[in-house]
Motif scaffolding. Structure first.
Motif, PDB file in Angstrom:
ATOM      1  N   SER A  17       9.249  10.815 -20.496  1.00 45.19           N
ATOM      2  CA  SER A  17       9.727  10.163 -19.311  1.00 45.19           C
ATOM      3  C   SER A  17       9.002   9.123 -18.840  1.00 45.19           C
ATOM      4  O   SER A  17       7.497   9.320 -18.821  1.00 45.19           O
ATOM      5  N   ARG A  19       8.890   6.075 -15.318  1.00 41.77           N
ATOM      6  CA  ARG A  19       9.697   5.357 -14.292  1.00 41.77           C
ATOM      7  C   ARG A  19       9.149   3.950 -14.071  1.00 41.77           C
ATOM      8  O   ARG A  19       7.839   3.803 -13.884  1.00 41.77           O
ATOM      9  N   ARG A  63      20.515   8.690 -20.712  1.00 40.89           N
ATOM     10  CA  ARG A  63      18.856   8.705 -20.748  1.00 40.89           C
ATOM     11  C   ARG A  63      18.345   8.148 -19.692  1.00 40.89           C
ATOM     12  O   ARG A  63      17.282   8.446 -18.997  1.00 40.89           O
ATOM     13  N   GLN A  78      14.766   5.023 -14.377  1.00 44.46           N
ATOM     14  CA  GLN A  78      13.945   5.955 -14.820  1.00 44.46           C
ATOM     15  C   GLN A  78      14.626   6.534 -16.027  1.00 44.46           C
ATOM     16  O   GLN A  78      15.462   6.366 -16.583  1.00 44.46           O
ATOM     17  N   ASN A  80      14.416   8.584 -19.440  1.00 50.05           N
ATOM     18  CA  ASN A  80      14.351  10.023 -19.941  1.00 50.05           C
ATOM     19  C   ASN A  80      14.605  10.039 -21.266  1.00 50.05           C
ATOM     20  O   ASN A  80      15.135   9.206 -21.960  1.00 50.05           O
ATOM     21  N   SER A  81      14.178  11.034 -22.015  1.00 53.88           N
ATOM     22  CA  SER A  81      14.398  11.563 -23.537  1.00 53.88           C
ATOM     23  C   SER A  81      14.091  10.227 -24.288  1.00 53.88           C
ATOM     24  O   SER A  81      14.830   9.696 -25.077  1.00 53.88           O
TER      25      SER A  81
END
Length: 126
Positions: A17, A19, A63, A78, A80-81
């Motif tokens: 991940s 950000r 995601r 953000q 993710n994955s």
């Protein structure tokens, strides 16, 4: 004139991940994230209006999550994955929106955005 400055990019392994943030010098109705990989055209990732209405591309839906803090003139995403195919330069963009049938909408076309940041690199390794 709105100036945009991104931060938070970096390198991560697949499945990880990140950000990424963007700080604007002033208010804009629409804010968006685009990305561009080497040899490819700039691609829309997500956008958000000042009321918090969001839209995400199919390639990142589920995601990535776009958000903004109007009090701080800040935009976030953000991620993710993460996948290797997410590797690209990520750009923050801002615009006043386009009126269609009485509604102000945020475009997914890069040419419709007037203000751009310098970009931040995101690299996802397998």
């Amino acid at each position: 004139q709105v100036q945009l400055v991104e931060s938070g990019g970096g390198s991560v392994q697949a499945g990880g991940s990140l950000r990424v943030s963007c700080v604007a010098s002033g208010y804009s109705y629409c804010m968006a994230w685009f990305r561009q990989a080497p040899g490819k055209e700039r691609e829309w990732v997500a956008n958000i209006n000042s009321d918090g209405r969001t839209s995400h591309s199919d390639s990142v839906k589920g995601r990535f999550t776009i958000s903004r803090d109007n009090g701080k003139n800040s935009l976030y995403i953000q991620m993710n994955s993460l996948k290797p195919e997410d590797t690209a330069m990520y750009y923050c963009a801002a615009d006043w929106g386009r009126w269609y049938g009485g509604s102000r909408l945020c475009s997914v076309q890069p040419d419709d955005y007037d203000y751009w940041g310098q970009g931040t690199q995101v690299t996802v390794s397998p």
